[in-house]
Design a protein around this motif. Structure first.
Motif, PDB file in Angstrom:
ATOM      1  N   THR A 100     -79.790  60.969  81.969  1.00  0.00           N
ATOM      2  CA  THR A 100     -79.145  59.727  81.894  1.00  0.00           C
ATOM      3  C   THR A 100     -77.446  59.390  82.276  1.00  0.00           C
ATOM      4  OG1 THR A 100     -78.963  60.104  79.636  1.00  0.00           O
ATOM      5  CG2 THR A 100     -80.758  58.771  80.288  1.00  0.00           C
ATOM      6  N   TYR A 101     -77.066  60.839  81.877  1.00  0.00           N
ATOM      7  CA  TYR A 101     -75.482  60.760  82.104  1.00  0.00           C
ATOM      8  C   TYR A 101     -75.211  60.483  83.837  1.00  0.00           C
ATOM      9  CZ  TYR A 101     -71.016  62.976  82.843  1.00  0.00           C
ATOM     10  OH  TYR A 101     -69.480  63.266  83.410  1.00  0.00           O
ATOM     11  N   HIS A 102     -75.996  61.576  84.763  1.00  0.00           N
ATOM     12  CA  HIS A 102     -76.083  61.338  86.031  1.00  0.00           C
ATOM     13  C   HIS A 102     -76.066  60.044  86.362  1.00  0.00           C
ATOM     14  CE1 HIS A 102     -76.688  65.894  86.167  1.00  0.00           C
ATOM     15  NE2 HIS A 102     -75.341  65.759  86.136  1.00  0.00           N
ATOM     16  N   VAL A 103     -77.115  59.309  85.727  1.00  0.00           N
ATOM     17  CA  VAL A 103     -77.371  58.091  86.358  1.00  0.00           C
ATOM     18  C   VAL A 103     -76.226  56.861  85.777  1.00  0.00           C
ATOM     19  CG1 VAL A 103     -78.994  55.873  85.650  1.00  0.00           C
ATOM     20  CG2 VAL A 103     -79.813  58.372  86.111  1.00  0.00           C
ATOM     21  N   THR A 114     -93.475  68.218  79.029  1.00  0.00           N
ATOM     22  CA  THR A 114     -92.513  69.176  78.042  1.00  0.00           C
ATOM     23  C   THR A 114     -91.707  68.570  77.237  1.00  0.00           C
ATOM     24  OG1 THR A 114     -91.338  70.358  79.442  1.00  0.00           O
ATOM     25  CG2 THR A 114     -93.288  71.164  79.770  1.00  0.00           C
ATOM     26  N   THR A 115     -91.428  68.946  76.119  1.00  0.00           N
ATOM     27  CA  THR A 115     -90.332  68.326  75.172  1.00  0.00           C
ATOM     28  C   THR A 115     -88.864  68.746  75.939  1.00  0.00           C
ATOM     29  OG1 THR A 115     -91.840  68.738  73.228  1.00  0.00           O
ATOM     30  CG2 THR A 115     -89.381  68.726  72.870  1.00  0.00           C
ATOM     31  N   PRO A 116     -88.629  70.101  76.097  1.00  0.00           N
ATOM     32  CA  PRO A 116     -87.385  70.258  76.765  1.00  0.00           C
ATOM     33  C   PRO A 116     -87.034  69.523  78.057  1.00  0.00           C
ATOM     34  CG  PRO A 116     -88.273  72.447  76.404  1.00  0.00           C
ATOM     35  CD  PRO A 116     -89.298  71.292  76.103  1.00  0.00           C
ATOM     36  N   SER A 117     -87.754  69.169  78.873  1.00  0.00           N
ATOM     37  CA  SER A 117     -87.640  68.291  79.859  1.00  0.00           C
ATOM     38  C   SER A 117     -87.271  66.795  79.556  1.00  0.00           C
ATOM     39  CB  SER A 117     -88.722  68.273  80.768  1.00  0.00           C
ATOM     40  OG  SER A 117     -88.557  67.382  81.954  1.00  0.00           O
ATOM     41  N   LEU A 118     -87.870  66.465  78.479  1.00  0.00           N
ATOM     42  CA  LEU A 118     -87.637  65.089  77.911  1.00  0.00           C
ATOM     43  C   LEU A 118     -86.283  65.059  77.325  1.00  0.00           C
ATOM     44  CD1 LEU A 118     -91.159  64.070  76.436  1.00  0.00           C
ATOM     45  CD2 LEU A 118     -90.112  63.252  78.500  1.00  0.00           C
ATOM     46  N   ILE A 119     -85.913  65.984  76.616  1.00  0.00           N
ATOM     47  CA  ILE A 119     -84.538  66.135  76.022  1.00  0.00           C
ATOM     48  C   ILE A 119     -83.516  65.981  77.132  1.00  0.00           C
ATOM     49  CG2 ILE A 119     -82.971  67.681  74.809  1.00  0.00           C
ATOM     50  CD1 ILE A 119     -85.401  68.631  72.985  1.00  0.00           C
ATOM     51  N   SER A 120     -83.653  66.808  78.195  1.00  0.00           N
ATOM     52  CA  SER A 120     -83.002  66.911  79.336  1.00  0.00           C
ATOM     53  C   SER A 120     -82.840  65.453  80.315  1.00  0.00           C
ATOM     54  CB  SER A 120     -83.016  67.935  80.195  1.00  0.00           C
ATOM     55  OG  SER A 120     -84.085  67.792  81.052  1.00  0.00           O
ATOM     56  N   ARG A 121     -83.861  64.778  80.108  1.00  0.00           N
ATOM     57  CA  ARG A 121     -83.904  63.633  80.811  1.00  0.00           C
ATOM     58  C   ARG A 121     -83.319  62.530  79.928  1.00  0.00           C
ATOM     59  NH1 ARG A 121     -89.364  63.500  84.437  1.00  0.00           N
ATOM     60  NH2 ARG A 121     -89.867  65.639  84.384  1.00  0.00           N
ATOM     61  N   GLY A 167     -67.680  49.079  81.850  1.00  0.00           N
ATOM     62  CA  GLY A 167     -68.570  48.202  80.904  1.00  0.00           C
ATOM     63  C   GLY A 167     -70.104  47.978  81.276  1.00  0.00           C
ATOM     64  N   ILE A 168     -70.124  47.513  82.479  1.00  0.00           N
ATOM     65  CA  ILE A 168     -71.366  47.471  82.969  1.00  0.00           C
ATOM     66  C   ILE A 168     -72.276  48.579  83.083  1.00  0.00           C
ATOM     67  CG2 ILE A 168     -72.856  46.889  84.993  1.00  0.00           C
ATOM     68  CD1 ILE A 168     -70.577  44.843  85.670  1.00  0.00           C
ATOM     69  N   SER A 169     -71.627  49.815  83.509  1.00  0.00           N
ATOM     70  CA  SER A 169     -72.319  50.997  83.525  1.00  0.00           C
ATOM     71  C   SER A 169     -72.864  51.486  82.179  1.00  0.00           C
ATOM     72  CB  SER A 169     -71.723  51.984  84.207  1.00  0.00           C
ATOM     73  OG  SER A 169     -70.416  52.320  83.744  1.00  0.00           O
ATOM     74  N   ARG A 170     -71.834  51.342  81.372  1.00  0.00           N
ATOM     75  CA  ARG A 170     -72.028  51.739  79.832  1.00  0.00           C
ATOM     76  C   ARG A 170     -73.299  51.067  79.160  1.00  0.00           C
ATOM     77  NH1 ARG A 170     -67.498  50.635  78.047  1.00  0.00           N
ATOM     78  NH2 ARG A 170     -67.943  48.556  77.201  1.00  0.00           N
ATOM     79  N   GLN A 171     -73.407  49.580  79.347  1.00  0.00           N
ATOM     80  CA  GLN A 171     -74.540  48.906  78.939  1.00  0.00           C
ATOM     81  C   GLN A 171     -75.742  49.210  79.588  1.00  0.00           C
ATOM     82  OE1 GLN A 171     -74.333  46.824  76.261  1.00  0.00           O
ATOM     83  NE2 GLN A 171     -72.123  47.391  76.166  1.00  0.00           N
ATOM     84  N   VAL A 172     -75.795  49.448  80.921  1.00  0.00           N
ATOM     85  CA  VAL A 172     -76.913  49.450  81.616  1.00  0.00           C
ATOM     86  C   VAL A 172     -77.626  50.873  81.197  1.00  0.00           C
ATOM     87  CG1 VAL A 172     -77.897  50.240  83.823  1.00  0.00           C
ATOM     88  CG2 VAL A 172     -76.513  48.224  83.605  1.00  0.00           C
ATOM     89  N   THR A 173     -76.724  52.076  81.031  1.00  0.00           N
ATOM     90  CA  THR A 173     -77.230  53.428  80.634  1.00  0.00           C
ATOM     91  C   THR A 173     -77.580  53.399  79.179  1.00  0.00           C
ATOM     92  OG1 THR A 173     -75.351  54.131  82.135  1.00  0.00           O
ATOM     93  CG2 THR A 173     -76.397  55.871  80.632  1.00  0.00           C
ATOM     94  N   ARG A 174     -76.990  52.543  78.633  1.00  0.00           N
ATOM     95  CA  ARG A 174     -77.527  52.441  77.155  1.00  0.00           C
ATOM     96  C   ARG A 174     -78.901  51.847  76.813  1.00  0.00           C
ATOM     97  NH1 ARG A 174     -77.815  48.088  73.761  1.00  0.00           N
ATOM     98  NH2 ARG A 174     -77.872  48.280  71.475  1.00  0.00           N
ATOM     99  N   ILE A 191     -81.006  51.982  79.446  1.00  0.00           N
ATOM    100  CA  ILE A 191     -82.026  52.608  79.828  1.00  0.00           C
ATOM    101  C   ILE A 191     -82.333  53.852  78.915  1.00  0.00           C
ATOM    102  CG2 ILE A 191     -82.211  54.703  81.601  1.00  0.00           C
ATOM    103  CD1 ILE A 191     -80.372  53.017  83.568  1.00  0.00           C
ATOM    104  N   ARG A 192     -81.472  54.283  78.179  1.00  0.00           N
ATOM    105  CA  ARG A 192     -81.530  55.392  77.432  1.00  0.00           C
ATOM    106  C   ARG A 192     -82.419  55.108  76.196  1.00  0.00           C
ATOM    107  NH1 ARG A 192     -76.490  56.746  76.444  1.00  0.00           N
ATOM    108  NH2 ARG A 192     -76.334  58.222  78.204  1.00  0.00           N
TER     109      ARG A 192
END
Length: 568
Positions: A120-123, A108-115, A79-86, A88-89
């Motif tokens: 954010t998934y890896h974080v 670059t737009t592709p880099s922003l999309i992957s970030r 729950g904590i990781s879900r809220q924190v990632t939300r 951040i995203r």
């Protein structure tokens, strides 16, 4: 990375409670082998059945406590990781929307999309796994070592001796892994770019039979991503064999030394069984540590990429520049600009417009027409000169105040999946009458014939609309907000001449007090403008009304003659 860690601050109390629960669950598990050793060495030889049942019940209670506490702690960490990632995203997306044009070009737009997606998934995975394992693994490791020292210090020393070597190896591998995973995410940026380009041009690709060519280009980017992921994974996967090899060597030493000690009467069989149970716990803890380092390597690499965007400085600052006494609505004074800061994309552009006047911009592809509009909207700041609105330098106008002045239709604009009302209103909570009036002025009568009218849905990117219909919906969006400046970037290229003429009449009558900036390829779309700029290679080669340019600008006259057959 510190910026990412700061997102955990609001959850300090929850994380502390979770850690306490995790510690209690882990300690309960650590008691099990010791209790088994007491039963085997102290109670079974004496055949004390009641005591055996009592201690066995204690083992069941400890096992149940370990299970329940770990489940509770894991649910809390999720729950904590879900809220924190939300959060951040969300902040990352909001920051992306506030980036200047130069910053978007840099990332670059592709880099922003992957970030926004894979990074954010890896974080998220790092935050979740660190809460689950970073408490449990050290306690189990240190607690297991402590219990083995309590049971048999000699055997414990045999087991502990290889640990420093193992820690040094895992640390070295992890440092290298962070570098490799950063390179992997850069390759993901390239793959996303290939996919994005191909999807945007899918109709052209099909029409020109270039499917195999684009498939090959994507396959190349995909292979590069897979190869980098393979190299990073190969390196990090070496941690498990390394740990196993070292620990198995220690286990071999423990078994040999333990057998000798039991044979000599210095230790008991129950202690050896408990010792091996603790060894299994230590092994599992070290396996968790290796997984933690893998997650950390990915998470730190991705966290740094996310933090780069979150911490990107705001380069569109508002400067306290005094207003000019100039009463023109819009004025460009010696404006020059370059994307790459090498060759000028616009050079020494100057013009002024009074309120309600129309500026037409025409010229060959790549001459700087759209760049001029981007400067007016302050997506970029000019390298030289200044841009004024109501005598105020653009650099002194807050972005929210500035952008509320405009109604804009870009050359490659977008529609989203939703109702026509949502697409035209665009979150501005406009009155229904304003939306209907805007649709009428944009010559979007087709809306009334569609199922549901304004409340009917359209597909993403307006895939179920024709090119002319999409342009008219976009025009309605720009007109609906009662802007004081209307920017139309080649926004009627898909309209037939009759509809285009009706649109120009609506602009002249219904928006007579609105200053209009129209970029067009058709002379007919701008011939009645109060001022026309003819651009070529970033410079103004003609400026004036239609009749003046027909006499003074050969390039404009050539365009007009080719399109309209004019000879005067």
């Amino acid at each position: 990375m510190k910026h990412i860690v700061s997102y955990l601050a609001p959850y300090r109390a929850s994380i502390a409670l979770e850690m306490v629960i995790k510690i209690l669950g882990t300690l309960a598990e650590l008691l099990l082998p010791w209790m088994l050793q007491v039963i085997l060495d102290d109670l079974v030889p004496e055949k004390r059945l009641n005591a055996i049942l009592l201690w066995g019940g204690g083992m069941v209670v400890c096992a149940a406590a370990g299970l329940v506490f770990n489940i509770i702690a894991n649910r809390m960490s999720t729950g904590i990781s879900r809220q924190v990632t939300r959060q951040i995203r969300f902040d990352l997306f909001r920051r992306v929307l506030r980036l200047s044009g130069a910053q978007v070009d840099e990332f670059t737009t592709p880099s922003l999309i992957s970030r926004l997606t894979s990074d954010t998934y890896h974080v998220h995975e790092m935050i979740d796994r660190m809460q689950r394992m970073a408490v449990r693994a050290p306690i189990m490791l240190l607690g297991g070592v402590a219990m083995t020292l309590f049971l048999d210090p000699v055997l414990a020393c045999v087991l502990v001796l290889p640990l420093p070597l193992m820690v040094a190896g895992v640390w070295a591998l992890s440092r290298q892994g962070i570098r490799l995973y950063t390179a992997t995410q850069t390759a993901v940026d390239g793959m996303v770019r290939r996919a994005q380009e191909s999807m945007a041009g899918i109709r052209v690709i099909q029409a020109l039979s270039k499917i195999d060519y684009e498939t090959g280009r994507f396959d190349q980017a995909n292979r590069e991503t897979a190869q980098r992921e393979y190299r990073a994974g190969l390196l990090m996967n070496a941690t498990n064999p390394l740990i196993n090899a070292i620990l198995n060597a220690g286990l071999t030493g423990v078994v040999v030394v333990g057998a000798l000690r039991v044979n000599a009467g210095a230790s008991q069989p129950g202690a050896i069984i408990a010792f091996l149970s603790y060894f299994t716990m230590i092994l599992n803890a070290l396996m968790m540590v290796s997984r933690i380092f893998v997650m950390l390597s990915k998470g730190i690499a991705s966290g740094r990429r996310v933090a780069e965007v979150l911490q990107a400085p705001d380069d569109m600052l508002v400067s306290p520049i005094p207003a000019s006494p100039d009463h023109a609505h819009i004025a460009f004074e010696g404006v020059s600009f370059s994307y790459g800061k090498a060759e000028k994309d616009l050079y020494n552009i100057s013009f002024s417009l009074q309120a309600g006047q129309t500026l037409g911009i025409i010229g060959p592809t790549g001459c700087g027409k759209s760049t001029l509009l981007r400067l007016l909207l302050r997506a970029y700041d000019p390298d030289a000169g200044r841009i004024l609105i109501h005598g105020r330098n653009l650099l002194s106008i807050p972005s929210q105040e500035l952008h509320k002045m405009f109604g804009v239709v870009f050359q490659n604009d977008f529609l989203f999946d939703g109702t026509l009302t949502d697409n035209i209103d665009f979150g501005r909570d406009l009155e229904r009458d304003a939306l209907c009036r805007a649709a009428q002025n944009a010559q979007a009568e087709f809306i009334s014939t569609r199922p549901g009218g304004l409340d009917g849905r359209i597909a993403a990117r307006g895939a179920d609309l024709s090119g002319g219909q999409k342009q008219r919906v976009l025009l309605a969006r720009a007109m609906a907000g009662s802007p004081e400046i209307l920017i139309l970037d080649d926004s009627s290229s898909a309209l037939d001449y009759k509809t285009d003429a009706a649109l120009r009449r609506a602009l002249a009558h219904e928006f007579s007090g609105v200053t209009k900036v129209i970029v067009a390829q058709r002379v007919s779309a701008i011939r009645h403008a109060d001022c026309i700029l003819v651009l070529d290679e970033g410079s103004v080669i003609g400026q004036g009304r239609h009749e003046e340019l027909m006499q003074s600008c050969p390039a404009y006259r050539a365009i007009a003659e080719a399109q309209m057959g004019e000879v005067d």
